[in-house]
Write an enzyme that holds these catalytic residues in place. Sequence first.
Site, PDB file in Angstrom:
ATOM      1  N   HIS A  15       0.820  -1.209   0.000  1.00  0.00           N
ATOM      2  CA  HIS A  15       0.000   0.000   0.000  1.00  0.00           C
ATOM      3  C   HIS A  15       0.859   1.268   0.000  1.00  0.00           C
ATOM      4  CE1 HIS A  15      -4.070   1.075  -0.225  1.00  0.00           C
ATOM      5  NE2 HIS A  15      -4.344   1.321   1.047  1.00  0.00           N
TER       6      HIS A  15
ATOM      7  N   ASN B  13      -6.550   7.016   4.160  1.00  0.00           N
ATOM      8  CA  ASN B  13      -7.895   7.471   3.799  1.00  0.00           C
ATOM      9  C   ASN B  13      -8.163   8.933   4.131  1.00  0.00           C
ATOM     10  OD1 ASN B  13      -7.892   7.035   6.542  1.00  0.00           O
ATOM     11  ND2 ASN B  13      -9.971   6.214   6.613  1.00  0.00           N
TER      12      ASN B  13
ATOM     13  N   ASN C 175      -8.706   4.527  -1.583  1.00  0.00           N
ATOM     14  CA  ASN C 175      -9.128   5.496  -0.571  1.00  0.00           C
ATOM     15  C   ASN C 175      -8.220   6.719  -0.496  1.00  0.00           C
ATOM     16  OD1 ASN C 175     -11.389   4.028   0.268  1.00  0.00           O
ATOM     17  ND2 ASN C 175     -10.196   2.808   1.718  1.00  0.00           N
TER      18      ASN C 175
END
Length: 271
Positions: free
Chosen positions: A82, A130, A176
Amino acid sequence: MKPVQIFRSNSSVFQIRHFYVKNYRLREFLSSNSNWSNDPHHCLWFCSRCYQAVRKYSMENKQKETFMIAGLGNHDLPGTRHSVGMQLVNKLARFLTMDLKKNRDCLGFVGEKSLSHIHLVLLKPKQAMNINGASVLKTAKKHNVPVANIYLVHDDLDRKVGKVGLKEKGSAGGHNGVKSVIQSFRTDSIVRVRIGIDRPASIDMVSDYVLQKFRSEERAGIDDAIDQGILKIAQHIGARTGLSAAQIFQIIEDSDKIENCDKSNEGSEVT
């Protein structure tokens, strides 16, 4: 200020407007020879030096356009899938010898450097993925970066490991971090560089999958993808500014590699 006439020959006259001569000797010459510009023979020897001074002054004071590259990810999990966007920023910072300093106003780690043709800002948000749009927005405002000059770098589940794509606008595609940035800027016209990390076998495994580190057999492909991502950004900026990729980051376009750069995941951060 009246235009200064510079005679290179009897038939060639250059008009330089609003030029202030910084050099002391040039100012002294102009003040003591008020009628020099009306006499071609008097100033013939002087024209070459003055013309060069004008060109140098113009080049040194030309406003460089500012671009920002934001590597999205989870700062506390730097080596995970990520956070591959942050890995790209780390590598580019090392290549350009830039320190990423903690900036409370920008809610992240920021580095900036004036390169040969552009001014570059690098960002790694400190916030969670996010909500990192606030960090990107604050950094852009602080450094006066227009949204058109922002490049987001992030992971992409829909691309195979090592595959890289560039998208100039559109939806967040379920990411996100990108969604947070789009909401913060209130526009989806933001350039994105997407680095493939592939999908797990089941959709239920995605949350854990993106927080895992790359497998050893994937690392070479990711390192190559990071190089490709940097090259794509350089090419995109170059296409907009009329420069080559090599002129943007001083990289060798033909090799498709950022050479002689450490492959580690840790960036040069200063707290």
